[in-house]
Design a protein around this motif. Sequence first.
Motif, PDB file in Angstrom:
ATOM      1  N   SER A  13       0.831  -1.206   0.000  1.00 46.68           N
ATOM      2  CA  SER A  13       0.000   0.000   0.000  1.00 46.68           C
ATOM      3  C   SER A  13       0.864   1.253   0.000  1.00 46.68           C
ATOM      4  CB  SER A  13      -0.934   0.012   1.219  1.00 46.68           C
ATOM      5  OG  SER A  13      -0.193   0.149   2.407  1.00 46.68           O
ATOM      6  N   VAL A  14       0.276   2.317  -0.500  1.00 47.49           N
ATOM      7  CA  VAL A  14       0.959   3.612  -0.541  1.00 47.49           C
ATOM      8  C   VAL A  14       1.343   4.037   0.868  1.00 47.49           C
ATOM      9  CG1 VAL A  14       0.628   6.073  -1.036  1.00 47.49           C
ATOM     10  CG2 VAL A  14      -0.133   4.342  -2.692  1.00 47.49           C
ATOM     11  N   ASP A  15       0.450   3.899   1.830  1.00 43.41           N
ATOM     12  CA  ASP A  15       0.778   4.329   3.193  1.00 43.41           C
ATOM     13  C   ASP A  15       1.891   3.477   3.798  1.00 43.41           C
ATOM     14  OD1 ASP A  15      -1.169   2.197   3.561  1.00 43.41           O
ATOM     15  OD2 ASP A  15      -1.357   2.836   5.639  1.00 43.41           O
ATOM     16  N   ASN A  19       5.280   5.163   5.117  1.00 43.27           N
ATOM     17  CA  ASN A  19       5.712   4.918   6.495  1.00 43.27           C
ATOM     18  C   ASN A  19       7.142   4.404   6.558  1.00 43.27           C
ATOM     19  OD1 ASN A  19       3.620   5.737   8.295  1.00 43.27           O
ATOM     20  ND2 ASN A  19       2.379   4.061   7.503  1.00 43.27           N
ATOM     21  N   LEU A  20       7.559   3.618   5.576  1.00 48.44           N
ATOM     22  CA  LEU A  20       8.959   3.185   5.543  1.00 48.44           C
ATOM     23  C   LEU A  20       9.882   4.396   5.436  1.00 48.44           C
ATOM     24  CD1 LEU A  20       8.861   0.039   3.203  1.00 48.44           C
ATOM     25  CD2 LEU A  20       9.013   0.102   5.708  1.00 48.44           C
ATOM     26  N   TRP A  25      13.892   4.794   6.296  1.00 51.78           N
ATOM     27  CA  TRP A  25      14.411   3.935   5.229  1.00 51.78           C
ATOM     28  C   TRP A  25      14.807   4.800   4.045  1.00 51.78           C
ATOM     29  CZ3 TRP A  25      12.832  -1.626   4.198  1.00 51.78           C
ATOM     30  CH2 TRP A  25      12.560  -2.305   5.391  1.00 51.78           C
ATOM     31  N   THR A  26      15.876   4.400   3.367  1.00 55.16           N
ATOM     32  CA  THR A  26      16.275   5.087   2.146  1.00 55.16           C
ATOM     33  C   THR A  26      15.578   4.425   0.955  1.00 55.16           C
ATOM     34  OG1 THR A  26      18.148   3.634   1.694  1.00 55.16           O
ATOM     35  CG2 THR A  26      18.559   5.575   3.103  1.00 55.16           C
ATOM     36  N   ARG A  43       8.282   6.988  -7.289  1.00 55.45           N
ATOM     37  CA  ARG A  43       7.853   8.323  -7.723  1.00 55.45           C
ATOM     38  C   ARG A  43       6.332   8.394  -7.798  1.00 55.45           C
ATOM     39  NH1 ARG A  43      12.496   8.546 -11.144  1.00 55.45           N
ATOM     40  NH2 ARG A  43      11.291   7.709 -12.856  1.00 55.45           N
ATOM     41  N   ALA A  44       5.697   7.310  -8.225  1.00 60.53           N
ATOM     42  CA  ALA A  44       4.237   7.280  -8.300  1.00 60.53           C
ATOM     43  C   ALA A  44       3.620   7.387  -6.909  1.00 60.53           C
ATOM     44  CB  ALA A  44       3.773   6.011  -8.998  1.00 60.53           C
ATOM     45  N   VAL A  45       4.257   6.784  -5.907  1.00 52.96           N
ATOM     46  CA  VAL A  45       3.772   6.894  -4.524  1.00 52.96           C
ATOM     47  C   VAL A  45       3.773   8.354  -4.092  1.00 52.96           C
ATOM     48  CG1 VAL A  45       4.376   6.410  -2.113  1.00 52.96           C
ATOM     49  CG2 VAL A  45       4.392   4.557  -3.793  1.00 52.96           C
ATOM     50  N   PHE A  46       4.882   9.063  -4.353  1.00 48.74           N
ATOM     51  CA  PHE A  46       4.954  10.471  -3.970  1.00 48.74           C
ATOM     52  C   PHE A  46       4.007  11.329  -4.791  1.00 48.74           C
ATOM     53  CE2 PHE A  46       9.105   9.178  -2.178  1.00 48.74           C
ATOM     54  CZ  PHE A  46       8.883   9.609  -0.885  1.00 48.74           C
TER      55      PHE A  46
END
Length: 65
Positions: A13-15, A19-20, A25-26, A43-46
């Motif tokens: 999931s996007v969340d 959260n990582l 996390w890098t 990039r799509a998540v952001f």
Amino acid sequence: MVGKPIVRGTRLSVDFILNLFAQGWTEQQILDNYPTLNHESLRAVFSFAAECTRDEKLFSIPFNS
């Protein structure tokens, strides 16, 4: 995922991904640990998160003790 937005082609999931990052996390750590992801999917998540918050307005509410 009970209606949560996910990264296409995964069950992540996007969340979960956000959260990582929030936990420190890098990008490389995420890509190493979740090989179904790539730079474009992150990039799509952001991009999705930015779209969701684009019209959000935050208001400060004074707290009186």
